[in-house]
Design an enzyme around this catalytic site. Structure first.
Site, PDB file in Angstrom:
ATOM      1  N   LYS A 128       0.866  -1.181   0.000  1.00 36.60           N
ATOM      2  CA  LYS A 128       0.000   0.000   0.000  1.00 36.60           C
ATOM      3  C   LYS A 128       0.893   1.218   0.000  1.00 36.60           C
ATOM      4  O   LYS A 128       2.037   1.155   0.472  1.00 36.60           O
ATOM      5  CB  LYS A 128      -0.886   0.026   1.253  1.00 36.60           C
ATOM      6  CG  LYS A 128      -2.185   0.745   1.055  1.00 36.60           C
ATOM      7  CD  LYS A 128      -3.169  -0.136   0.312  1.00 36.60           C
ATOM      8  CE  LYS A 128      -4.494   0.537   0.081  1.00 36.60           C
ATOM      9  NZ  LYS A 128      -5.484  -0.410  -0.422  1.00 36.60           N
TER      10      LYS A 128
HETATM   11  P1  NAD Z   1     -13.042   7.226  -3.027  1.00 36.09           P
HETATM   12  O1  NAD Z   1     -12.027   8.258  -2.712  1.00 36.09           O
HETATM   13  O2  NAD Z   1     -13.481   6.998  -4.424  1.00 36.09           O
HETATM   14  O3  NAD Z   1     -14.366   7.498  -2.154  1.00 36.09           O
HETATM   15  C1  NAD Z   1     -14.359   7.640  -0.778  1.00 36.09           C
HETATM   16  C2  NAD Z   1     -15.761   8.062  -0.349  1.00 36.09           C
HETATM   17  O4  NAD Z   1     -15.833   8.054   1.079  1.00 36.09           O
HETATM   18  C3  NAD Z   1     -16.136   9.480  -0.808  1.00 36.09           C
HETATM   19  O5  NAD Z   1     -17.504   9.471  -1.191  1.00 36.09           O
HETATM   20  C4  NAD Z   1     -15.954  10.287   0.470  1.00 36.09           C
HETATM   21  O6  NAD Z   1     -16.769  11.440   0.481  1.00 36.09           O
HETATM   22  C5  NAD Z   1     -16.429   9.289   1.492  1.00 36.09           C
HETATM   23  N1  NAD Z   1     -16.036   9.584   2.865  1.00 36.09           N
HETATM   24  C6  NAD Z   1     -14.831   9.993   3.314  1.00 36.09           C
HETATM   25  N2  NAD Z   1     -14.904  10.187   4.650  1.00 36.09           N
HETATM   26  C7  NAD Z   1     -16.171   9.876   5.020  1.00 36.09           C
HETATM   27  C8  NAD Z   1     -16.868   9.870   6.250  1.00 36.09           C
HETATM   28  N3  NAD Z   1     -16.259  10.235   7.378  1.00 36.09           N
HETATM   29  N4  NAD Z   1     -18.179   9.491   6.249  1.00 36.09           N
HETATM   30  C9  NAD Z   1     -18.805   9.137   5.124  1.00 36.09           C
HETATM   31  N5  NAD Z   1     -18.187   9.127   3.932  1.00 36.09           N
HETATM   32  C10 NAD Z   1     -16.901   9.497   3.883  1.00 36.09           C
HETATM   33  O7  NAD Z   1     -12.478   5.873  -2.373  1.00 36.09           O
HETATM   34  P2  NAD Z   1     -12.847   4.369  -2.748  1.00 36.09           P
HETATM   35  O8  NAD Z   1     -11.872   3.906  -3.752  1.00 36.09           O
HETATM   36  O9  NAD Z   1     -14.302   4.257  -3.000  1.00 36.09           O
HETATM   37  O10 NAD Z   1     -12.464   3.624  -1.385  1.00 36.09           O
HETATM   38  C11 NAD Z   1     -13.355   3.543  -0.296  1.00 36.09           C
HETATM   39  C12 NAD Z   1     -12.908   2.410   0.616  1.00 36.09           C
HETATM   40  O11 NAD Z   1     -12.881   1.191  -0.119  1.00 36.09           O
HETATM   41  C13 NAD Z   1     -11.507   2.556   1.202  1.00 36.09           C
HETATM   42  O12 NAD Z   1     -11.490   1.940   2.472  1.00 36.09           O
HETATM   43  C14 NAD Z   1     -10.648   1.754   0.258  1.00 36.09           C
HETATM   44  O13 NAD Z   1      -9.445   1.305   0.861  1.00 36.09           O
HETATM   45  C15 NAD Z   1     -11.597   0.604  -0.027  1.00 36.09           C
HETATM   46  N6  NAD Z   1     -11.321  -0.145  -1.265  1.00 36.09           N
HETATM   47  C16 NAD Z   1     -11.258   0.468  -2.470  1.00 36.09           C
HETATM   48  C17 NAD Z   1     -11.050  -0.292  -3.611  1.00 36.09           C
HETATM   49  C18 NAD Z   1     -11.049   0.317  -4.994  1.00 36.09           C
HETATM   50  O14 NAD Z   1     -10.990  -0.447  -5.955  1.00 36.09           O
HETATM   51  N7  NAD Z   1     -11.139   1.616  -5.144  1.00 36.09           N
HETATM   52  C19 NAD Z   1     -10.857  -1.663  -3.511  1.00 36.09           C
HETATM   53  C20 NAD Z   1     -10.943  -2.273  -2.256  1.00 36.09           C
HETATM   54  C21 NAD Z   1     -11.188  -1.495  -1.142  1.00 36.09           C
END
Ligand code: NAD
Length: 421
Positions: free
Chosen positions: A109
């Site tokens: 990461k």
């Molecule tokens: P992103 O940046 O696209 O979206 C994050 C979202 O979370 C945004 O809508 C933001 O406004 C919201 N957010 C942030 N703080 C918040 C809070 N306190 N309360 C409510 N909403 C809040 O990120 P993403 O890629 O969607 O990732 C989200 C999660 O999923 C992370 O934990 C990431 O590690 C995990 N993840 C992502 C992927 C991927 O393919 N992108 C894969 C596996 C896991």
């Protein structure tokens, strides 16, 4: 071993979870540090020119957990909360996730301590390129392959790939995944995590005998994972009654229009401003009654404070690390009421399709979208079956079962290979 470099609440979580699994698996004390602590960690300074002429330096990190099964693989997070302890925890979780899915990777990461929403597009490009430049000595298509995570997207991946390729003097698509199709990305990667979450929720609903078209869901986070999960669940007939992001939370028992919410976020970059009537407090949304609760934003949102109040049948962890170990203990007492899809299973769709992207880039042979999703669902199905069977057989939680499968894979490879990787 002095491990003080890794600290903070998120790292403590990963450490505590590992200790529980290691106890369950009866792993020898002398093997535990080697399994848990990262092989390598890099900290880099990334200076850029701001639009107002100032020079600002941002702190970047990359943690490679183990190289026992192949290269490391993992996302890059741009967020103000990023520190090396959080990045190390996310790298460790990636290892168990890849091993559970049977991918030939260790976990990694990376991240930068920055609020990307406060940078202009030009500043974001400068920072992304500078970060990759600093990482060049440590990453490579057969060493460590990057991907998106919170605060980064396809465009950032394209800048990473382009910067690495400029340095090598040739196009090297396979250095990152999650790229736009125009830069060597795969069909389906953008939707992969959310569609994977929705597939597994569908399987969990079937397992519990709940019809999708009679089910309701609440999704926290409306970025890549949250918005695609909400959309894919809605397509399966599930009524989305609540959503939130960092700017607003909405609840409407009659159902929200997910396509309309996506259009709003596409235009304004956030959920704030959608509707005044259905506004609700973010913490209240998590404890509203629903069939499926999907935390898809940040770590540590299901805690000892709300785990006994959560009123869902399925907790589908789209985010990494949304449930603290203390909350886990409470959820375990509620096993008959709440079916947990643990993060390393639930959101594995992203890294699985990233793996497909890497394979296609290496082979210069690209697949149809149906092939991507057929293969994705087959892997998720196998992981789902293995996890619930092991949990039942050993009378442990789904999280413990999923982690036990992942840790066993890494442990077996380390045992046969020796001390190097
Ligand atoms: P992103 O940046 O696209 O979206 C994050 C979202 O979370 C945004 O809508 C933001 O406004 C919201 N957010 C942030 N703080 C918040 C809070 N306190 N309360 C409510 N909403 C809040 O990120 P993403 O890629 O969607 O990732 C989200 C999660 O999923 C992370 O934990 C990431 O590690 C995990 N993840 C992502 C992927 C991927 O393919 N992108 C894969 C596996 C896991």
């Amino acid at each position: 071993m002095n491990t003080a470099i890794y600290s903070g609440p998120v790292f403590e979580m990963a450490k505590q979870q590992f200790a529980q699994v290691a106890d369950h698996l009866d792993i020898r004390e002398m093997d535990r540090d080697r399994l848990l602590y990262p092989k390598r960690a890099m900290a880099v300074s990334c200076p850029i020119h701001r639009d107002d002429g100032r020079i600002e330096v941002y702190q970047g990190y990359r943690v490679q957990h183990h190289l026992t099964l192949g290269p490391t693989k993992g996302g890059t997070r741009f967020a103000p909360s990023v520190d090396i302890g959080e990045i190390a925890a996310l790298a460790i979780w990636m290892s168990w996730k890849c091993a559970l899915a049977g991918l030939p990777y260790g976990g990694a990461k990376g991240g930068i301590t920055v609020d990307p929403y406060k940078l202009s597009p030009r500043e974001l490009e400068a920072l992304s390129r500078r970060h990759m430049q600093e990482m060049i000595p440590f990453v490579g298509p057969h060493t460590d392959v990057m991907a998106p995570d919170m605060g980064t997207n396809e465009q950032v991946m394209a800048w990473f790939m382009d910067t690495y390729s400029m340095y090598q003097g040739q196009t090297i698509n396979e250095i990152v995944t999650g790229k736009p199709i125009s830069a060597g990305g795969t069909l389906g990667r953008r939707e992969a995590t959310g569609r994977g979450v929705a597939y597994l929720v569908g399987r969990a609903l079937e397992h519990l005998g709940i019809r999708a078209d009679r089910a309701t869901a609440i999704v926290q986070g409306f970025g890549n994972v949250g918005s695609v999960t909400a959309y894919s669940l809605a397509k399966r007939g599930v009524r989305i009654i609540g959503v939130s992001d960092h700017t607003a939370a909405y609840y409407d028992p009659a159902g929200l229009d997910v396509a309309e919410l996506q259009r709003h976020v596409g235009k304004h970059g956030q959920l704030a401003g959608v509707s005044a009537e259905s506004l609700i407090s973010a913490s209240e949304l998590l404890v509203r009654k629903c069939d499926v609760l999907v935390p898809a934003a940040i770590e540590r949102v299901i805690t000892s404070g709300n785990a006994s109040k959560v009123k869902c049948r399925i907790l589908a962890e789209g985010a990494n690390g949304p449930t603290t170990p203390e909350a886990d203990a409470i959820l375990y007492q509620r096993t008959d009421e709440i079916f947990v899809l643990p993060d390393i299973l639930c959101n594995a769709g992203g890294v699985i399709v990233s793996y497909f992207e890497w394979v296609q880039d290496l082979q210069r042979l690209f697949w149809e979208e149906t092939e991507v999703f057929d293969r994705l669902y087959r892997i998720l199905e196998r992981s789902f079956q293995q996890t619930i069977a092991r949990a039942k057989h050993e009378r442990i939680s789904h999280r413990m079962a999923a982690m036990a499968i992942g840790v066993n894979v890494v442990q077996a490879a380390k045992r046969t290979r020796g001390l190097f990787p």
